[in-house]
Design an enzyme around this catalytic site. Structure first.
Site, PDB file in Angstrom:
ATOM      1  CD  GLU A  60      -4.811   6.172 -17.402  1.00  0.00           C
ATOM      2  OE1 GLU A  60      -5.366   6.261 -16.290  1.00  0.00           O
ATOM      3  OE2 GLU A  60      -4.782   5.108 -18.057  1.00  0.00           O
ATOM      4  CG  HIS A 129     -10.195   0.445 -25.079  1.00  0.00           C
ATOM      5  ND1 HIS A 129     -11.212   0.425 -24.163  1.00  0.00           N
ATOM      6  CD2 HIS A 129      -9.062   0.210 -24.382  1.00  0.00           C
ATOM      7  CE1 HIS A 129     -10.713   0.168 -22.954  1.00  0.00           C
ATOM      8  NE2 HIS A 129      -9.413   0.045 -23.062  1.00  0.00           N
TER       9      HIS A 129
END
Lengths: 328, 319
Positions: A60, A129
């Site tokens: 990322e 998450h």
């Protein structure tokens, strides 16, 4: 007007912008043949090929930095970060690279970068998450932050984000992807960033919400209507810059304010919004402003705990009633 | 492609400008004339000039916190570089960036970078733009040995090799990440050896030899431009100055500095030029005089320039 799901609206906006401008490309993890973890980029690979639908390794920080470099050299990348929790991995790219280029380097530099992230609880994905970390981003000068709550806004704001010459973090909510609604002008015009939307006008209390919390607030407003409490409901839509004017004007009319956010309570968005109201509409307040937020805890995975952690319709109804009952 | 002889004196002069510029910056810091910090590249001039001499006009280059030399070698106006270090309005970033944050996109110099390893993905992204736009441009990414331990290094090199991007990674291994010796930060002898892990060629280069740097970067650019993908060059060098202002250099021996001093890239080029008959003592003195004038002018320009108008403080955050 046609009904679209939030996800379809995002997908058609991406497709249209890629058709409109050759410099636009998308990149991220599993956005190719898989179509993205939540399915937003389905079909784009077949249509645009792998040069413009760039499936990345699990890197990322690296690929967001690559997107910054691409944006600085004439491309218009749209990056997908699978879960908003992963912004921890890209913060340097946003905070020390993308957001500072214009201020420091001046008009020679622009960074037309969009970072799409999926935020929010409600799917029992657990502490890493499920977060909504928008206040981290709204804190950074030079970043724009938007969080649409309807398919129509998802469509219009994504078009605007892609055409904007600044880095924009585009916050999508997992629970909204399947939600359907009318889209004002599919294939149409971008909506201006930085403008709140008055969802319904009311006289008794201002409720400010965005993203999934707006859906909860709408249900609460309907319940409150039945109890003769009239809510002026503001969908903030943009978290940086914030349309304080719309909020302040509403509070001047109602005299009461409730802010509902899914982020953690401490140093969240609510404190900022309320402070502006104190600064600009203190004399109009008939009760101390209230906020609902996720308490200062990691978001648990267990369904019953997760549900208890995040503000919901019942909590909003109760909070508004407390505000109305306040006697000073 | 070897350097044309007629270019050599120009490169020699540029190396001298960088050296003297850095020495002057050090002196001005010492006197308290300029504030903040500055990372000097004294001893590393052959890399800056060797890289710049191998590039085409439209190629991209990213730099580091130690970037004055890279920028000057790429064609930046020393006046405006000095003015930026002074925090003046006429600096490349109008005084907003300082020593570690300057760019001139018209030169393809897309940024020094105050974050160690911060520019590695940015250069990679510039190479991605070049590939997508089929512009024929190459991106050169300069960074230090310390940056090669950042995640951005590994992530970027992996992507660049996977996507066969036209980028050349040039590591300036000056042995120390601030005070930490490479031997205390990695278990390998050569950073270039990491290239194989990503599926790209790596090469160790004598970073104090202008010719070696130029040739290695030129060859890597030809590969990259031809669609053969990225390459990692490790230029072995030594920072003869401290890390930054205030560095007492207590982590290294005087003997080590003296030993590396014998390999001073400017002395080595000077010797080569004299041996080849391309330089005479007299010409050398003339060049050094003109270099002193360039740096004097840069300081005078910075001194005379105005500070930015405070009323502009909050302007220009967004495009």
């Amino acid at each position: 007007m046609n009904e679209y799901s939030y996800m379809e609206a995002l997908r058609s906006a991406l497709r249209d912008e890629m058709l409109r401008d050759q410099d636009v490309f998308v990149m991220g993890e599993d956005i190719g043949i898989y179509g993205g973890a939540f399915g937003v980029t389905q079909g784009l690979l077949e249509r645009f090929g792998k040069d413009r639908v760039i499936n990345t390794p699990i890197s990322e920080g690296g690929f967001t930095g690559v997107a910054v470099g691409a944006a600085l050299t004439g491309s218009r990348p749209v990056v997908e970060i699978m879960f908003m929790d992963f912004v921890g991995l890209i913060m340097d790219q946003l905070v020390n690279q993308a957001s500072k280029l214009r201020y420091v380097l001046g008009p020679q530099a622009k960074c037309p970068l969009v970072v799409r992230v999926a935020c929010g609880a409600g799917r029992c994905y657990g502490p890493t998450h499920s977060q909504t970390l928008e206040s981290w981003l709204a804190h950074i000068p030079g970043l724009k932050v938007v969080a649409p709550s309807t398919p129509s806004d998802a469509d219009g704001l994504l078009r605007a984000a892609i055409r904007d010459d600044n880095p924009v973090v585009f916050i999508e909510h997992k629970l909204l992807y399947g939600e359907k609604g009318p889209v004002a002008s599919p294939g149409g015009e971008p909506m201006p960033l930085g403008e709140a939307r008055v969802v319904q006008e009311g006289d008794d209390v201002t409720v400010v919400a965005w993203s999934w919390m707006l859906a909860e607030a709408e249900k609460a407003a309907a319940e409150l209507e039945e109890q003769d409490i009239s809510v002026d409901l503001v969908d903030l839509r943009s978290l940086s810059p914030i349309d304080h004017e719309t909020v302040v004007d509403s509070v001047k009319h109602t005299g009461r304010l409730l802010i509902v956010e899914e982020g953690y309570r401490t140093a969240g968005m609510s404190g900022e919004i309320a402070m502006r109201v104190f600064e600009q509409a203190f004399d109009y307040l008939e009760a101390p402003p209230r906020r609902l937020a996720t308490p200062d805890i990691p978001i648990p995975a267990s369904p019953i705990l997760e549900k208890a952690a995040v503000p919901n319709t019942a909590a909003i109804v109760a909070s508004v009633k407390d505000l109305m009952a306040y006697q000073g | 492609m070897a350097i044309a002889e007629k270019q050599l004196l120009k490169h020699y002069k540029t190396m001298l400008v960088i050296r003297l510029f850095e020495e002057r910056v050090e002196e001005l810091f010492g006197k308290g004339v300029i504030r903040g910090t500055a990372h000097l590249a004294i001893g590393q001039e052959a890399i800056a000039v060797g890289v710049a001499s191998a590039l085409k006009e439209h190629d991209y280059i990213t730099s580091t916190h130690r970037g004055h030399g890279h920028f000057i070698a790429r064609g930046a106006d020393p006046n405006r570089v000095m003015a930026e270090i002074y925090g003046k309005k006429t600096g490349y970033s109008g005084g907003r960036g300082g020593s570690q944050f300057m760019a001139d996109l018209s030169l393809g110099f897309i940024g020094a970078n105050g974050i160690t390893g911060g520019s590695i993905p940015v250069a990679t992204g510039a190479a991605l733009s070049a590939k997508l736009k089929e512009s024929g441009k190459v991106a050169i990414c300069l960074f230090g040995d310390g940056a090669s331990n950042q995640g951005t290094f590994h992530e970027s090199l992996n992507m660049a090799a996977t996507w066969q991007l036209p980028v050349v990674y040039v590591c300036e291994n000056n042995l120390y990440a601030m005070s930490t010796h490479v031997k205390d930060a990695m278990a390998i002898e050569n950073i270039a050896g990491r290239a194989i892990a990503y599926g790209m060629p790596g090469k160790v280069v004598d970073g104090n030899d202008l010719f070696a740097v130029h040739d290695a970067v030129s060859d890597a650019c030809v590969r990259a431009r031809g669609g053969e993908g990225p390459m990692l060059l490790e230029c072995k060098t030594y920072r003869l100055s401290g890390h930054s202002r205030g560095d007492q250099c207590n982590y290294r021996d005087v003997e080590e500095v003296q030993e590396w001093g014998k390999s001073d890239p400017i002395v080595r080029l000077q010797t080569a030029l004299l041996e080849r008959g391309l330089l005479t003592g007299e010409r050398d003195a003339e060049i050094r005089e003109s270099v002193a004038a360039v740096v004097d002018q840069a300081v005078a320009f910075a001194e005379e320039s105005e500070y930015p108008d405070v009323s502009t403080l909050e302007e220009g955050v967004f495009a």
